[in-house]
Design an enzyme around this catalytic site. Structure first.
Site, PDB file in Angstrom:
ATOM      1  N   GLU A 148       5.642 -10.711   1.457  1.00  0.00           N
ATOM      2  CA  GLU A 148       4.367 -11.369   1.161  1.00  0.00           C
ATOM      3  C   GLU A 148       4.245 -11.745  -0.316  1.00  0.00           C
ATOM      4  OE1 GLU A 148       1.007  -9.874   3.417  1.00  0.00           O
ATOM      5  OE2 GLU A 148      -0.170  -9.798   1.573  1.00  0.00           O
ATOM      6  N   ASP A 149       4.683 -10.867  -1.188  1.00  0.00           N
ATOM      7  CA  ASP A 149       4.386 -11.029  -2.620  1.00  0.00           C
ATOM      8  C   ASP A 149       5.584 -11.269  -3.532  1.00  0.00           C
ATOM      9  OD1 ASP A 149       1.661 -10.656  -2.150  1.00  0.00           O
ATOM     10  OD2 ASP A 149       1.806  -8.489  -2.361  1.00  0.00           O
TER      11      ASP A 149
HETATM   12  P1  NDP Z   1      -7.447 -11.514  -1.295  1.00  0.00           P
HETATM   13  O1  NDP Z   1      -6.407 -12.509  -1.582  1.00  0.00           O
HETATM   14  O2  NDP Z   1      -8.849 -11.849  -1.596  1.00  0.00           O
HETATM   15  O3  NDP Z   1      -7.059 -10.218  -2.134  1.00  0.00           O
HETATM   16  C1  NDP Z   1      -7.154  -8.962  -1.625  1.00  0.00           C
HETATM   17  C2  NDP Z   1      -5.802  -8.343  -1.732  1.00  0.00           C
HETATM   18  O4  NDP Z   1      -5.418  -8.163  -3.084  1.00  0.00           O
HETATM   19  C3  NDP Z   1      -5.768  -6.968  -1.145  1.00  0.00           C
HETATM   20  O5  NDP Z   1      -5.659  -7.018   0.241  1.00  0.00           O
HETATM   21  C4  NDP Z   1      -4.549  -6.391  -1.828  1.00  0.00           C
HETATM   22  O6  NDP Z   1      -3.446  -6.854  -1.074  1.00  0.00           O
HETATM   23  C5  NDP Z   1      -4.514  -7.063  -3.186  1.00  0.00           C
HETATM   24  N1  NDP Z   1      -4.898  -6.234  -4.357  1.00  0.00           N
HETATM   25  C6  NDP Z   1      -4.249  -6.154  -5.536  1.00  0.00           C
HETATM   26  N2  NDP Z   1      -4.868  -5.363  -6.394  1.00  0.00           N
HETATM   27  C7  NDP Z   1      -5.974  -4.897  -5.771  1.00  0.00           C
HETATM   28  C8  NDP Z   1      -7.014  -4.016  -6.166  1.00  0.00           C
HETATM   29  N3  NDP Z   1      -7.067  -3.464  -7.378  1.00  0.00           N
HETATM   30  N4  NDP Z   1      -7.986  -3.747  -5.264  1.00  0.00           N
HETATM   31  C9  NDP Z   1      -7.958  -4.314  -4.046  1.00  0.00           C
HETATM   32  N5  NDP Z   1      -6.992  -5.165  -3.619  1.00  0.00           N
HETATM   33  C10 NDP Z   1      -6.000  -5.446  -4.476  1.00  0.00           C
HETATM   34  O7  NDP Z   1      -7.366 -11.050   0.224  1.00  0.00           O
HETATM   35  P2  NDP Z   1      -7.402 -11.991   1.458  1.00  0.00           P
HETATM   36  O8  NDP Z   1      -7.043 -13.387   1.096  1.00  0.00           O
HETATM   37  O9  NDP Z   1      -6.627 -11.295   2.502  1.00  0.00           O
HETATM   38  O10 NDP Z   1      -8.959 -12.054   1.860  1.00  0.00           O
HETATM   39  C11 NDP Z   1      -9.606 -11.016   2.526  1.00  0.00           C
HETATM   40  C12 NDP Z   1     -11.132 -11.267   2.561  1.00  0.00           C
HETATM   41  O11 NDP Z   1     -11.642 -11.304   1.230  1.00  0.00           O
HETATM   42  C13 NDP Z   1     -11.573 -12.585   3.161  1.00  0.00           C
HETATM   43  O12 NDP Z   1     -11.762 -12.588   4.529  1.00  0.00           O
HETATM   44  C14 NDP Z   1     -12.877 -12.848   2.463  1.00  0.00           C
HETATM   45  O13 NDP Z   1     -13.919 -12.202   3.134  1.00  0.00           O
HETATM   46  C15 NDP Z   1     -12.682 -12.234   1.129  1.00  0.00           C
HETATM   47  N6  NDP Z   1     -12.400 -13.279   0.129  1.00  0.00           N
HETATM   48  C16 NDP Z   1     -13.406 -13.723  -0.645  1.00  0.00           C
HETATM   49  C17 NDP Z   1     -13.210 -14.696  -1.601  1.00  0.00           C
HETATM   50  C18 NDP Z   1     -14.342 -15.069  -2.476  1.00  0.00           C
HETATM   51  O14 NDP Z   1     -14.122 -15.655  -3.519  1.00  0.00           O
HETATM   52  N7  NDP Z   1     -15.570 -14.766  -2.122  1.00  0.00           N
HETATM   53  C19 NDP Z   1     -11.901 -15.319  -1.781  1.00  0.00           C
HETATM   54  C20 NDP Z   1     -10.877 -14.773  -0.933  1.00  0.00           C
HETATM   55  C21 NDP Z   1     -11.146 -13.798  -0.030  1.00  0.00           C
HETATM   56  P3  NDP Z   1      -2.042  -6.087  -0.981  1.00  0.00           P
HETATM   57  O15 NDP Z   1      -2.177  -4.949  -0.056  1.00  0.00           O
HETATM   58  O16 NDP Z   1      -1.172  -7.177  -0.447  1.00  0.00           O
HETATM   59  O17 NDP Z   1      -1.721  -5.671  -2.360  1.00  0.00           O
END
Ligand code: NDP
Ligand code: ZN
Length: 183
Positions: A66-67
């Site tokens: 993924e990353d």
């Molecule tokens: P995002 O791209 O928004 O990012 C979340 C991911 O970032 C986590 O799942 C995690 O993934 C990673 N991450 C890295 N550092 C941290 C940290 N310190 N804390 C938490 N997460 C971290 O996720 P998605 O695109 O999958 O979106 C999920 C939901 O978020 C959407 O359905 C929506 O509701 C919301 N969203 C809102 C936005 C907005 O601007 N309002 C924009 C995008 C999403 P990993 O496990 O891979 O590291």
């Protein structure tokens, strides 16, 4: 047995550490990214009491495709098809355009229920780790509302993963209650 699995387990940690070496988490301290896959594996073994070596190995590798530049072919070459298949199930395509990703997030909610037991475990532990991070602090560049939306979305995904690990699900519920997405 665990003794037979130990070298490959360490190989997974090493592989993930090399692949994620230039990557940081989104928190203020810019924590090394590898803390996350290791922490997800820790949740599974030490909190969830999961003993299936393939689950732990897949957890360590779960964000490499993924990353980073890692391919599924690479994963199957080094670690075999069973582990590759779990990694496939827990990988989101981050290269898609914004609207496509939004659809994919909806898909994640719908498809959670159809995942294998092994993939469900990794997904649960991954969500718990990320929600604990979000509970501690708002990531750089995120609004409070985005954190809220993430909690709402995560609770819906977890709905489809339930009945898999009581301990991990209870830990998730504590955070869902605390943040008002479960009542
Ligand atoms: P995002 O791209 O928004 O990012 C979340 C991911 O970032 C986590 O799942 C995690 O993934 C990673 N991450 C890295 N550092 C941290 C940290 N310190 N804390 C938490 N997460 C971290 O996720 P998605 O695109 O999958 O979106 C999920 C939901 O978020 C959407 O359905 C929506 O509701 C919301 N969203 C809102 C936005 C907005 O601007 N309002 C924009 C995008 C999403 P990993 O496990 O891979 O590291
Ligand atoms: Zn992850």
């Amino acid at each position: 047995s665990w003794e037979e699995n130990l070298p490959e387990l360490v190989e997974c940690i090493n592989f993930a550490a090399i692949k994620h070496k230039n990557q940081r988490r989104l928190d203020k301290e810019q924590t090394p990214y590898i803390n996350h896959p290791i922490g997800v594996a820790y949740i599974l073994t030490n909190e969830g009491k999961v003993t299936n070596p393939n689950v732990i190995k897949a957890a360590l590798l779960h964000d490499t495709v993924e990353d980073t530049d890692t391919t599924f072919e690479e994963i199957s070459q080094y670690f075999g098809n069973e582990i590759k298949n779990i990694v496939v199930e827990v990988t989101d395509d981050k290269h898609l355009p914004k609207l496509e990703r939004k659809k994919l997030q909806v898909k994640q909610i719908e498809h959670a229920v159809h995942c294998s037991f092994e993939a469900k475990l990794v997904k649960l532990a991954d969500k718990l780790y990320n929600l604990r991070d979000l509970d501690k602090q708002i990531p750089t560049g995120w609004s409070e509302n985005r954190v809220k939306e993430y909690f709402i979305w995560a609770e819906r995904v977890v709905k489809g993963l339930r009945g898999t690990n009581i301990y991990i699900e209870e830990e998730l519920d504590k955070l869902f209650f605390k943040h008002g997405v479960l009542k």
